[in-house]
Design a protein around this motif. Structure first.
Motif, mmCIF file in Angstrom:
data_model
loop_
_atom_site.group_PDB
_atom_site.id
_atom_site.type_symbol
_atom_site.label_atom_id
_atom_site.label_comp_id
_atom_site.label_asym_id
_atom_site.label_seq_id
_atom_site.Cartn_x
_atom_site.Cartn_y
_atom_site.Cartn_z
ATOM 1 N N THR A 58 38.036 37.665 32.986
ATOM 2 C CA THR A 58 38.712 38.834 32.051
ATOM 3 C C THR A 58 38.037 38.893 30.680
ATOM 4 O O THR A 58 38.060 37.642 30.205
ATOM 5 C CB THR A 58 40.003 38.812 31.809
ATOM 6 O OG1 THR A 58 40.650 37.674 31.254
ATOM 7 C CG2 THR A 58 40.999 38.812 33.433
ATOM 8 N N ILE A 66 37.131 44.510 30.902
ATOM 9 C CA ILE A 66 36.352 44.224 32.132
ATOM 10 C C ILE A 66 36.922 43.020 32.857
ATOM 11 O O ILE A 66 37.187 41.870 32.294
ATOM 12 C CB ILE A 66 34.792 44.036 31.841
ATOM 13 C CG1 ILE A 66 34.527 45.252 30.995
ATOM 14 C CG2 ILE A 66 34.244 43.845 33.092
ATOM 15 C CD1 ILE A 66 32.946 44.820 30.306
ATOM 16 N N ARG A 82 36.566 41.045 36.397
ATOM 17 C CA ARG A 82 35.703 40.507 37.452
ATOM 18 C C ARG A 82 36.569 39.864 38.541
ATOM 19 O O ARG A 82 37.235 39.069 38.242
ATOM 20 C CB ARG A 82 34.404 39.514 37.132
ATOM 21 C CG ARG A 82 33.486 40.266 36.189
ATOM 22 C CD ARG A 82 32.137 39.583 35.658
ATOM 23 N NE ARG A 82 31.682 38.644 36.670
ATOM 24 C CZ ARG A 82 30.733 38.595 37.576
ATOM 25 N NH1 ARG A 82 30.163 40.018 37.533
ATOM 26 N NH2 ARG A 82 30.414 37.598 38.053
ATOM 27 N N THR A 98 33.028 42.115 42.153
ATOM 28 C CA THR A 98 33.139 43.285 41.680
ATOM 29 C C THR A 98 33.452 43.450 40.186
ATOM 30 O O THR A 98 34.468 42.534 39.856
ATOM 31 C CB THR A 98 34.070 44.454 42.408
ATOM 32 O OG1 THR A 98 33.723 44.246 43.791
ATOM 33 C CG2 THR A 98 34.164 45.859 41.903
ATOM 34 N N ALA A 99 32.985 44.394 39.328
ATOM 35 C CA ALA A 99 33.426 44.247 37.846
ATOM 36 C C ALA A 99 34.042 45.770 37.663
ATOM 37 O O ALA A 99 33.966 46.766 38.196
ATOM 38 C CB ALA A 99 32.410 44.482 36.756
ATOM 39 N N TRP A 133 36.663 48.271 35.475
ATOM 40 C CA TRP A 133 37.101 48.946 34.194
ATOM 41 C C TRP A 133 38.578 49.079 34.022
ATOM 42 O O TRP A 133 39.124 49.880 34.880
ATOM 43 C CB TRP A 133 36.072 50.144 33.980
ATOM 44 C CG TRP A 133 36.183 50.765 32.685
ATOM 45 C CD1 TRP A 133 36.731 52.147 32.451
ATOM 46 C CD2 TRP A 133 35.817 50.255 31.537
ATOM 47 N NE1 TRP A 133 36.682 52.325 31.176
ATOM 48 C CE2 TRP A 133 36.081 51.329 30.561
ATOM 49 C CE3 TRP A 133 35.203 49.210 31.060
ATOM 50 C CZ2 TRP A 133 35.680 51.363 29.130
ATOM 51 C CZ3 TRP A 133 34.784 49.052 29.716
ATOM 52 C CH2 TRP A 133 35.060 50.080 28.845
#
Length: 156
Positions: A109, A120, A122, A140-141, A143
């Motif tokens: 994070t 962000i 992950r 995966t990232a 938002w």
């Protein structure tokens, strides 16, 4: 289930999705539209392939994983906004009758430097079949919006 904000997600948090069972007709329909290769759309040709039978397209598996992700306990406030994927792998094919679920782990994070109202997150996601065999992995990232109130909510 409450929506989660950036402050609610911490490295090591884990989430498990519900299950999804694949059918031959669904696999063929998806592949005819998006990945029309013989081992995805023709059961007889698939028997003669390296797979020895019909398999789901990896992209179909990824689409199912997306559905499972959005229906799991990681309910991001405002929706699941992906920034990209890394390390996408399909180590084992998915076949008709397989039941898969998704396990998600927060691995990083960080606050956004350019947009302080977001961060962000992950995640490493692993899709497993009914035998516990890994059929897909991806990092995966996401938002994720910052909480207007801040602080951590209960993540169970």
């Amino acid at each position: 289930m409450k929506e989660l904000y950036f402050e609610d997600l911490h490295v090591g948090d884990r989430f498990r999705s519900s299950e999804y069972s694949m059918t031959e007709s669904e696999m063929i329909e998806f592949a005819r539209r998006f990945d029309p290769q013989p081992f995805h759309i023709d059961p007889e040709a698939a028997k003669r392939s390296v797979f020895g039978g019909l398999i789901a397209s990896g992209w179909h598996t990824a689409a199912i994983a997306m559905r499972l992700r959005t229906q799991s306990g990681i309910k991001v406030a405002g929706g699941m906004i992906g920034m990209g994927v890394d390390e996408l792998r399909w180590p084992r094919p998915v076949r008709s009758g397989d039941t898969i679920h998704l396990e998600t782990e927060v691995i990083e994070t960080r606050p956004s430097l350019s947009q302080p109202d977001h961060g962000i997150v992950r995640v490493r996601e692993t899709a497993l079949n009914q035998s516990g065999e890994v059929v897909m992995t991806v990092v995966t990232a996401l938002w994720v919006p910052r909480s207007p109130q801040g602080g951590r909510k209960s993540v169970t």
